[in-house]
Motif scaffolding. Structure first.
Motif, mmCIF file in Angstrom:
data_model
loop_
_atom_site.group_PDB
_atom_site.id
_atom_site.type_symbol
_atom_site.label_atom_id
_atom_site.label_comp_id
_atom_site.label_asym_id
_atom_site.label_seq_id
_atom_site.Cartn_x
_atom_site.Cartn_y
_atom_site.Cartn_z
ATOM 1 N N MET A 157 0.844 -1.207 0.000
ATOM 2 C CA MET A 157 0.000 0.000 0.000
ATOM 3 C C MET A 157 0.872 1.248 0.000
ATOM 4 O O MET A 157 1.828 1.345 0.773
ATOM 5 N N GLN A 158 0.579 2.172 -0.888
ATOM 6 C CA GLN A 158 1.278 3.456 -0.852
ATOM 7 C C GLN A 158 0.265 4.578 -0.661
ATOM 8 O O GLN A 158 -0.917 4.435 -0.997
ATOM 9 N N ILE A 159 0.744 5.674 -0.106
ATOM 10 C CA ILE A 159 -0.110 6.842 0.106
ATOM 11 C C ILE A 159 0.513 8.033 -0.587
ATOM 12 O O ILE A 159 1.697 8.321 -0.394
ATOM 13 N N ASN A 160 -0.285 8.708 -1.407
ATOM 14 C CA ASN A 160 0.143 9.951 -2.038
ATOM 15 C C ASN A 160 -0.829 11.053 -1.614
ATOM 16 O O ASN A 160 -1.979 10.780 -1.282
ATOM 17 N N VAL A 161 -0.346 12.273 -1.631
ATOM 18 C CA VAL A 161 -1.193 13.416 -1.285
ATOM 19 C C VAL A 161 -1.203 14.387 -2.463
ATOM 20 O O VAL A 161 -0.138 14.776 -2.945
ATOM 21 N N CYS A 162 -2.389 14.745 -2.921
ATOM 22 C CA CYS A 162 -2.538 15.868 -3.853
ATOM 23 C C CYS A 162 -2.744 17.112 -3.003
ATOM 24 O O CYS A 162 -3.835 17.288 -2.420
ATOM 25 N N LEU A 163 -1.723 17.951 -2.903
ATOM 26 C CA LEU A 163 -1.786 19.096 -1.992
ATOM 27 C C LEU A 163 -2.704 20.190 -2.509
ATOM 28 O O LEU A 163 -3.167 21.034 -1.743
ATOM 29 N N THR A 164 -2.962 20.189 -3.815
ATOM 30 C CA THR A 164 -4.001 21.039 -4.403
ATOM 31 C C THR A 164 -4.865 20.145 -5.288
ATOM 32 O O THR A 164 -4.379 19.125 -5.808
ATOM 33 N N PRO A 165 -6.142 20.506 -5.482
ATOM 34 C CA PRO A 165 -7.036 19.581 -6.190
ATOM 35 C C PRO A 165 -6.642 19.375 -7.651
ATOM 36 O O PRO A 165 -6.915 18.306 -8.215
ATOM 37 N N GLY A 166 -5.965 20.342 -8.250
ATOM 38 C CA GLY A 166 -5.560 20.215 -9.647
ATOM 39 C C GLY A 166 -4.555 19.096 -9.898
ATOM 40 O O GLY A 166 -4.382 18.661 -11.035
ATOM 41 N N GLU A 167 -3.892 18.618 -8.830
ATOM 42 C CA GLU A 167 -2.917 17.530 -9.003
ATOM 43 C C GLU A 167 -3.582 16.177 -9.206
ATOM 44 O O GLU A 167 -2.938 15.226 -9.640
ATOM 45 N N TYR A 168 -4.859 16.078 -8.864
ATOM 46 C CA TYR A 168 -5.568 14.805 -9.030
ATOM 47 C C TYR A 168 -5.987 14.637 -10.484
ATOM 48 O O TYR A 168 -6.723 15.464 -11.024
ATOM 49 N N VAL A 169 -5.493 13.581 -11.111
ATOM 50 C CA VAL A 169 -5.937 13.243 -12.474
ATOM 51 C C VAL A 169 -6.382 11.787 -12.450
ATOM 52 O O VAL A 169 -5.663 10.912 -11.972
ATOM 53 N N ILE A 170 -7.571 11.547 -12.926
ATOM 54 C CA ILE A 170 -8.191 10.229 -12.787
ATOM 55 C C ILE A 170 -7.330 9.125 -13.421
ATOM 56 O O ILE A 170 -7.234 8.023 -12.879
ATOM 57 N N GLU A 171 -6.668 9.435 -14.538
ATOM 58 C CA GLU A 171 -5.866 8.409 -15.214
ATOM 59 C C GLU A 171 -4.857 7.772 -14.258
ATOM 60 O O GLU A 171 -4.535 6.597 -14.362
ATOM 61 N N GLN A 172 -4.340 8.573 -13.335
ATOM 62 C CA GLN A 172 -3.302 8.087 -12.424
ATOM 63 C C GLN A 172 -3.898 7.310 -11.245
ATOM 64 O O GLN A 172 -3.201 6.493 -10.627
ATOM 65 N N TYR A 173 -5.152 7.564 -10.933
ATOM 66 C CA TYR A 173 -5.696 7.081 -9.661
ATOM 67 C C TYR A 173 -6.955 6.227 -9.806
ATOM 68 O O TYR A 173 -7.692 6.042 -8.854
ATOM 69 N N ARG A 174 -7.180 5.678 -10.994
ATOM 70 C CA ARG A 174 -8.415 4.932 -11.225
ATOM 71 C C ARG A 174 -8.555 3.728 -10.292
ATOM 72 O O ARG A 174 -9.650 3.434 -9.805
ATOM 73 N N ASP A 175 -7.450 3.033 -10.023
ATOM 74 C CA ASP A 175 -7.512 1.820 -9.203
ATOM 75 C C ASP A 175 -7.208 2.077 -7.731
ATOM 76 O O ASP A 175 -6.941 1.156 -6.971
ATOM 77 N N TRP A 176 -7.208 3.329 -7.344
ATOM 78 C CA TRP A 176 -6.833 3.696 -5.986
ATOM 79 C C TRP A 176 -8.066 3.995 -5.135
ATOM 80 O O TRP A 176 -9.136 4.302 -5.652
ATOM 81 N N ASN A 177 -7.888 3.945 -3.807
ATOM 82 C CA ASN A 177 -8.783 4.655 -2.905
ATOM 83 C C ASN A 177 -8.518 6.151 -3.048
ATOM 84 O O ASN A 177 -7.358 6.567 -3.124
ATOM 85 N N ALA A 178 -9.573 6.933 -3.059
ATOM 86 C CA ALA A 178 -9.426 8.397 -3.012
ATOM 87 C C ALA A 178 -10.118 8.894 -1.747
ATOM 88 O O ALA A 178 -11.231 8.458 -1.429
ATOM 89 N N VAL A 179 -9.449 9.776 -1.030
ATOM 90 C CA VAL A 179 -10.030 10.369 0.181
ATOM 91 C C VAL A 179 -10.048 11.873 -0.009
ATOM 92 O O VAL A 179 -8.987 12.503 -0.139
ATOM 93 N N VAL A 180 -11.244 12.450 -0.053
ATOM 94 C CA VAL A 180 -11.381 13.892 -0.261
ATOM 95 C C VAL A 180 -11.459 14.587 1.093
ATOM 96 O O VAL A 180 -12.237 14.184 1.968
ATOM 97 N N ILE A 181 -10.650 15.622 1.242
ATOM 98 C CA ILE A 181 -10.527 16.347 2.512
ATOM 99 C C ILE A 181 -10.873 17.812 2.295
ATOM 100 O O ILE A 181 -10.202 18.501 1.514
ATOM 101 N N ASP A 182 -11.910 18.283 2.967
ATOM 102 C CA ASP A 182 -12.264 19.705 2.942
ATOM 103 C C ASP A 182 -12.673 20.095 4.351
ATOM 104 O O ASP A 182 -13.865 20.187 4.678
ATOM 105 N N VAL A 183 -11.651 20.335 5.178
ATOM 106 C CA VAL A 183 -11.870 20.555 6.620
ATOM 107 C C VAL A 183 -12.825 21.723 6.855
ATOM 108 O O VAL A 183 -13.724 21.632 7.694
ATOM 109 N N PHE A 184 -12.595 22.841 6.140
ATOM 110 C CA PHE A 184 -13.493 24.012 6.220
ATOM 111 C C PHE A 184 -14.339 24.087 4.960
ATOM 112 O O PHE A 184 -14.029 24.766 4.029
#
Lengths: 236, 236
Positions: free
Chosen positions: B1-28
């Motif tokens: 298992m590896q963990i990556n962080v997209c520090l801004t939402p523009g870094e997320y591209v579906i092609e790279q993460y189709r087979d991954w868990n995605a966790v969306v964080i919007d604290v405020f």
């Protein structure tokens, strides 16, 4: 004065930063190599985005050196790769260096229209901070990253600069974040950065010595400044 | 298992993460509000990107509640804004909530095609980590940010998750960086996050109480999961 950090190069958009200082950071290895080149009295560095552009420039400037890498390896036929220790006084004194690297020179060319454009790395961080204090203006620290993605070493160097300028400047969210990460990592900087993706790749291809070299603090008192297509050193 | 962080939402591209868990964080505050809504037994949340879409959905589901904000203020005519304390049991039990916020719901809709999509905040971090341990798979933590830009509170929450999963997973450069920043900040979390841009804005418009509320650790044992256009709670 405020400081913002673009943690990946795609976050930099000229419209937002036209009147700002821009500081391009590519620790592994373009901005470390540039600092070494200027410390060893090269005349100027001409950053270009592609190998083809480098070869074209060389046509009109036959005395210039060609430097740069693709996949971290010296480009075939170039005089120098992108390892800072290659940029010795014997090799570069009084020379023009046409340089094309995967991340650093690309980010530099993109930042060209900001009000003043500097290059920084751990090796010349103190000199860059002194210049930013003297020419106080809103400043964006641009992490060149690796092929557009986040690179630990560049973000930590941005954190170092933010930490050293925090008494003077208001830090944005990303500058605060980078500063915090830098402060947590700094007691074990070499060990922790050695685990980064780029450091592991450099080690795998036999360039591991560059990792420790590029993480030396403040060994060069030079501030490369990019203007009108050329990088020159700021008069000290 | 590896963990990556997209520090801004523009870094997320579906092609790279189709087979991954995605966790969306919007604290405020979107993912904090969703956690509150599910803790208070709402049936489902339907995230939509625009106010117009929300109003259209409401046509076909007249019993649903409309929730959301623009510039942090409740949308005119909506039942609820985006303050977590609004999502009381009286208000939301057994209800469908159509939700449109500036950052969180937009990031969530964009992440829809990853293999499994969860929402996290400080208030349900432990529950999300438990689920990620149970469904071990490469995981990308997506910081929703603020209008596309970096937001301190989301990146620190990503750092918290990375810190709690570091025994299990290989951390990418950005995950290591976020973890380091979180560890440096965490002893003074409220004080330091209160200096962030988003927290200062919320305080300026009279929503400062939401800042401290959203920084409470692990008060809700719910894991919202987004699938086929709807967020539901993962059976505990």
């Amino acid at each position: 004065m405020q400081i913002n950090v673009c943690l990946t190069p795609g976050e930099y958009v000229i419209e937002q930063y036209r009147d700002w200082n821009a500081v391009v950071i590519d620790v592994f290895r373009a901005t470390s190599s540039m600092a070494a080149a200027f410390a060893n009295k090269c005349a100027t560095v001409i950053p270009v985005e592609t190998v083809e552009e480098a070869l074209q420039k060389k046509q009109t400037q036959p005395d210039a050196l060609l430097a740069g890498e693709r996949n971290a390896l010296k480009v075939n036929g170039f005089d120098l790769g992108n390892s800072p220790p290659e940029f010795t006084a014997d090799a570069v004194r009084d020379k023009t260096i046409i340089m094309s690297t995967t991340n650093g020179t690309v980010a530099l060319v993109k930042a060209a229209e900001s009000a003043a454009v500097y290059t920084a790395s751990f090796v010349n961080a103190a000199a860059v901070c002194r210049t930013l204090r003297e020419h106080s203006r809103d400043t964006v620290l641009i992490c060149a990253g690796r092929k557009g993605e986040f690179a630990l070493e560049d973000a930590l160097c941005a954190g170092l600069l933010a930490d050293r300028l925090a008494d003077l400047a208001a830090l944005s969210d990303s500058a605060q974040f980078a500063r915090s990460a830098y402060r947590e990592v700094s007691p074990q900087l070499l060990q922790r950065v050695s685990e980064s993706r780029h450091a592991r790749y450099l080690s795998e291809i036999g360039l591991g010595k560059d990792v420790a070299w590029c993480l030396q603090y403040d060994i060069f008192d030079v501030v490369p400044c990019f203007s009108k297509g050329k990088v020159r050193v700021v008069p000290g």
